[in-house]
Design an enzyme around this catalytic site. Structure first.
Site, short mmCIF file in Angstrom:
data_model
loop_
_atom_site.label_atom_id
_atom_site.label_comp_id
_atom_site.label_asym_id
_atom_site.label_seq_id
_atom_site.Cartn_x
_atom_site.Cartn_y
_atom_site.Cartn_z
N LYS A 31 54.46 -9.47 25.89
CA LYS A 31 53.44 -9.86 26.85
C LYS A 31 54.00 -10.88 27.83
O LYS A 31 54.69 -11.83 27.43
CB LYS A 31 52.24 -10.45 26.11
CG LYS A 31 51.04 -10.79 26.97
CD LYS A 31 49.89 -11.29 26.10
CE LYS A 31 48.62 -11.56 26.88
NZ LYS A 31 47.49 -11.95 26.02
N SER A 106 43.37 -9.55 26.74
CA SER A 106 44.33 -9.65 27.82
C SER A 106 45.69 -9.04 27.51
O SER A 106 46.55 -8.95 28.40
CB SER A 106 44.52 -11.12 28.20
OG SER A 106 45.08 -11.86 27.12
N SER A 130 42.02 -11.04 22.54
CA SER A 130 43.02 -10.50 23.45
C SER A 130 44.02 -9.50 22.89
O SER A 130 44.71 -8.84 23.65
CB SER A 130 43.79 -11.64 24.12
OG SER A 130 43.00 -12.29 25.06
#
Length: 369
Positions: A31, A106, A130
């Site tokens: 990420k 996210s 997330s």
């Protein structure tokens, strides 16, 4: 390098030579909230569009030292504060499993890259939903670790009291192996027999007075859990004593103190709205929120594991209005961060317990059934 029709990556990386170790040669997507030495790390923002860190985040380094090979930095909404895979700066991440539906956020790109077969392992973060929401939306596996167990050093903070580093993969077995590397603990033995499972039809709220969604989805897993030797009982978790939202706002504003409001015009519209709202949190509300979280984290459940869906409403389209869907979409997820517990998403099934080892053991037993 394979194509990326799902916009799962912000930056691709040519894989290097694999090292020795338990993850030797396994491809890893990271990420883009995690610092990576010599590789652009944007945090999903325009402010850091050309930022190249000198060091790897601790979690990244541990996975690389175990032999994993990084293949890219994955898509995320700006500074990881959104429940959808949308970005003003890097476009929309597309769901490989449910076309036209959101990937969730996210850790949008990490879940999409796994679902699309663009990597074998992925690293994400979870502050309110997330990785569990993207894992559910894209039908992969992600562990929201118990708070404080895996180092967040080198990860851009959103809300440090809730932030967690997360291993993701297409199987519980691979997630457990990554977790072992990240925590330097042994993978637990699979276990469901003898456990008491709390079937959750309605999650607690976050103390703001909003009625949370309900779901009977957990019933669909109960028979198999009992066949594997668990005892399933219905359970609720108590509500917090005050609204916890001001604590989130307070810490998010503090995380952005160096650039907001001084560079507010360089933020996307959604982030500007959220940070402006955070400025209105009152000191007494913030104090009450911290007190409520501290009280909640002392709660001792009378079951070993809870089971619930990750989301209980229809998965919204990828272009949905985030402010309209964020609370109903995440009501079964947010409370887990506030209690500091572990939450394992296996597709849309969520196993929850105070300790990582318990949910991993249960998840491994479920996967091997």
């Amino acid at each position: 390098m394979s194509a990326d029709p799902f916009n799962a990556f912000i930056t691709r990386v040519e894989p290097g030579e694999p090292g020795a170790g338990p993850l030797a040669g396994r491809t890893l997507a990271v990420k883009d909230l995690f610092d990576t030495a010599g590789v652009r790390t944007t945090y999903g923002s325009s402010l850091y569009a050309d930022h190249v860190p000198e060091r790897n985040a601790v979690a990244v380094q541990r996975l690389l030292d175990a032999g994993a090979v990084m293949v890219g930095k994955t898509h995320l909404p700006e500074f990881a504060w959104s429940v959808l895979g949308q970005s003003d700066w890097y476009g929309t991440c597309h769901n490989p499993t449910h076309s036209g539906k959101t990937t969730g956020g996210s850790s949008s790109g990490s879940a999409a890259a796994l679902a699309a077969g663009l990597c074998e392992l992925a690293l994400g973060s979870d502050t309110g939903c997330s990785i569990r929401l993207p894992s559910a939306a894209c039908e992969v596996v992600g562990l929201k670790s118990q708070w404080g167990l895996i180092s967040t050093e080198g990860v851009y903070p959103l809300c440090p009291t809730l932030d967690t580093v997360v291993p993701m993969a297409r199987s519980v077995e691979d997630v457990a192996l990554m977790w072992s590397v990240l925590t330097e603990r042994h993978v637990p033995e699979p276990r469901l027999a003898g456990l008491t499972i709390g079937l959750m039809r309605q999650p607690p709220g976050i103390g703001d007075g909003r009625e949370t969604e309900t779901s009977d989805a957990a019933e669909t897993w109960a028979a198999d859990l009992e066949r594997l030797g668990a005892r399933v009982v219905e359970r609720r978790v108590p509500e917090p004593s005050a609204s916890t939202w001001p604590q989130f706002q307070h810490e998010a504003l503090r995380s952005h103190a160096a650039t907001f409001p001084s560079r507010a015009d360089e933020y996307g519209e959604l982030m500007q709205k959220k940070l402006e709202a955070a400025q209105r949190a009152k000191p007494d509300e913030i104090e009450a929120a911290y007190r409520a979280i501290e009280e909640w984290r002392r709660y001792k459940p009378d079951v070993d594991v809870y089971i619930s869906p990750c989301y209980a409403v229809e998965l919204p389209p990828e272009d949905a209005d985030e402010l309209e869907v964020r609370l109903p979409l995440t009501s079964f997820l947010r409370w887990v961060n506030l209690t500091g517990w572990a939450g394992l998403a296996i597709g849309n099934m969520q196993l929850i317990a105070p300790r990582d080892e318990v949910v991993l053991a249960a998840g491994l037993a479920w996967e091997r059934r």
